[in-house]
Design a protein around this motif. Structure first.
Motif, PDB file in Angstrom:
ATOM      1  N   LEU A   1       0.820  -1.207   0.000  1.00 26.46           N
ATOM      2  CA  LEU A   1       0.000   0.000   0.000  1.00 26.46           C
ATOM      3  C   LEU A   1       0.857   1.261   0.000  1.00 26.46           C
ATOM      4  N   ALA A   2       2.005   1.216   0.648  1.00 31.36           N
ATOM      5  CA  ALA A   2       2.916   2.365   0.629  1.00 31.36           C
ATOM      6  C   ALA A   2       3.448   2.602  -0.778  1.00 31.36           C
ATOM      7  N   MET A   3       3.760   1.521  -1.502  1.00 26.94           N
ATOM      8  CA  MET A   3       4.239   1.677  -2.879  1.00 26.94           C
ATOM      9  C   MET A   3       3.153   2.257  -3.785  1.00 26.94           C
ATOM     10  N   ILE A   4       1.917   1.819  -3.591  1.00 30.04           N
ATOM     11  CA  ILE A   4       0.811   2.350  -4.390  1.00 30.04           C
ATOM     12  C   ILE A   4       0.627   3.836  -4.103  1.00 30.04           C
ATOM     13  N   GLY A   5       0.692   4.226  -2.822  1.00 32.63           N
ATOM     14  CA  GLY A   5       0.544   5.631  -2.457  1.00 32.63           C
ATOM     15  C   GLY A   5       1.655   6.491  -3.012  1.00 32.63           C
ATOM     16  N   PHE A   6       2.885   5.972  -3.001  1.00 33.74           N
ATOM     17  CA  PHE A   6       4.010   6.731  -3.531  1.00 33.74           C
ATOM     18  C   PHE A   6       3.868   6.941  -5.030  1.00 33.74           C
ATOM     19  N   VAL A   7       3.477   5.911  -5.751  1.00 32.01           N
ATOM     20  CA  VAL A   7       3.290   6.029  -7.200  1.00 32.01           C
ATOM     21  C   VAL A   7       2.135   6.985  -7.507  1.00 32.01           C
ATOM     22  N   ALA A   8       1.067   6.922  -6.707  1.00 29.66           N
ATOM     23  CA  ALA A   8      -0.056   7.846  -6.919  1.00 29.66           C
ATOM     24  C   ALA A   8       0.376   9.291  -6.700  1.00 29.66           C
ATOM     25  N   ALA A   9       1.224   9.530  -5.694  1.00 32.32           N
ATOM     26  CA  ALA A   9       1.722  10.885  -5.444  1.00 32.32           C
ATOM     27  C   ALA A   9       2.596  11.359  -6.599  1.00 32.32           C
ATOM     28  N   LEU A  10       3.439  10.473  -7.131  1.00 30.62           N
ATOM     29  CA  LEU A  10       4.272  10.846  -8.271  1.00 30.62           C
ATOM     30  C   LEU A  10       3.437  11.180  -9.503  1.00 30.62           C
ATOM     31  N   ILE A  11       2.434  10.372  -9.779  1.00 26.97           N
ATOM     32  CA  ILE A  11       1.578  10.612 -10.938  1.00 26.97           C
ATOM     33  C   ILE A  11       0.813  11.925 -10.772  1.00 26.97           C
ATOM     34  N   THR A  12       0.313  12.182  -9.557  1.00 27.66           N
ATOM     35  CA  THR A  12      -0.393  13.432  -9.300  1.00 27.66           C
ATOM     36  C   THR A  12       0.511  14.631  -9.540  1.00 27.66           C
ATOM     37  N   GLU A  13       1.763  14.513  -9.100  1.00 24.20           N
ATOM     38  CA  GLU A  13       2.699  15.621  -9.283  1.00 24.20           C
ATOM     39  C   GLU A  13       3.055  15.813 -10.750  1.00 24.20           C
ATOM     40  N   LEU A  14       3.216  14.731 -11.477  1.00 21.24           N
ATOM     41  CA  LEU A  14       3.548  14.840 -12.900  1.00 21.24           C
ATOM     42  C   LEU A  14       2.389  15.417 -13.714  1.00 21.24           C
ATOM     43  N   VAL A  15       1.172  15.001 -13.398  1.00 23.19           N
ATOM     44  CA  VAL A  15       0.005  15.450 -14.170  1.00 23.19           C
ATOM     45  C   VAL A  15      -0.352  16.892 -13.852  1.00 23.19           C
ATOM     46  N   SER A  16      -0.325  17.258 -12.571  1.00 18.71           N
ATOM     47  CA  SER A  16      -0.782  18.596 -12.192  1.00 18.71           C
ATOM     48  C   SER A  16       0.325  19.636 -12.214  1.00 18.71           C
ATOM     49  N   GLY A  17       1.574  19.214 -12.143  1.00 17.47           N
ATOM     50  CA  GLY A  17       2.671  20.167 -12.135  1.00 17.47           C
ATOM     51  C   GLY A  17       2.898  20.826 -10.793  1.00 17.47           C
ATOM     52  N   GLN A  18       2.245  20.336  -9.758  1.00 19.41           N
ATOM     53  CA  GLN A  18       2.432  20.877  -8.417  1.00 19.41           C
ATOM     54  C   GLN A  18       2.462  19.715  -7.428  1.00 19.41           C
ATOM     55  N   GLY A  19       2.964  19.990  -6.236  1.00 19.91           N
ATOM     56  CA  GLY A  19       3.065  18.948  -5.221  1.00 19.91           C
ATOM     57  C   GLY A  19       1.713  18.463  -4.753  1.00 19.91           C
ATOM     58  N   VAL A  20       1.725  17.316  -4.092  1.00 21.16           N
ATOM     59  CA  VAL A  20       0.472  16.718  -3.628  1.00 21.16           C
ATOM     60  C   VAL A  20      -0.236  17.605  -2.614  1.00 21.16           C
TER      61      VAL A  20
END
Length: 50
Positions: free
Chosen positions: A24-43
């Motif tokens: 679950l930690a790995m899934i959360g980390f990948v989700a945070a990375l994708i959110t940052e890449l798509v939105s251009g801002q931090g989580v």
């Protein structure tokens, strides 16, 4: 086969709980990375917490 029942519900620091925690930690980390890449801002900024 008279070993321990692997389907018993166990509480505490068991190997199964640690495996799920890591997954679950790995899934959360990948989700945070994708959110940052798509939105251009931090989580935190994306969620309006900063």
């Amino acid at each position: 086969m008279q070993g321990e029942n692997r389907n018993d519900v166990k509480f505490g620091f068991t190997p199964q709980a640690e495996n799920w925690n890591g997954r679950l930690a790995m899934i959360g980390f990948v989700a945070a990375l994708i959110t940052e890449l798509v939105s251009g801002q931090g989580v935190l900024h994306f969620l309006g917490l900063m």
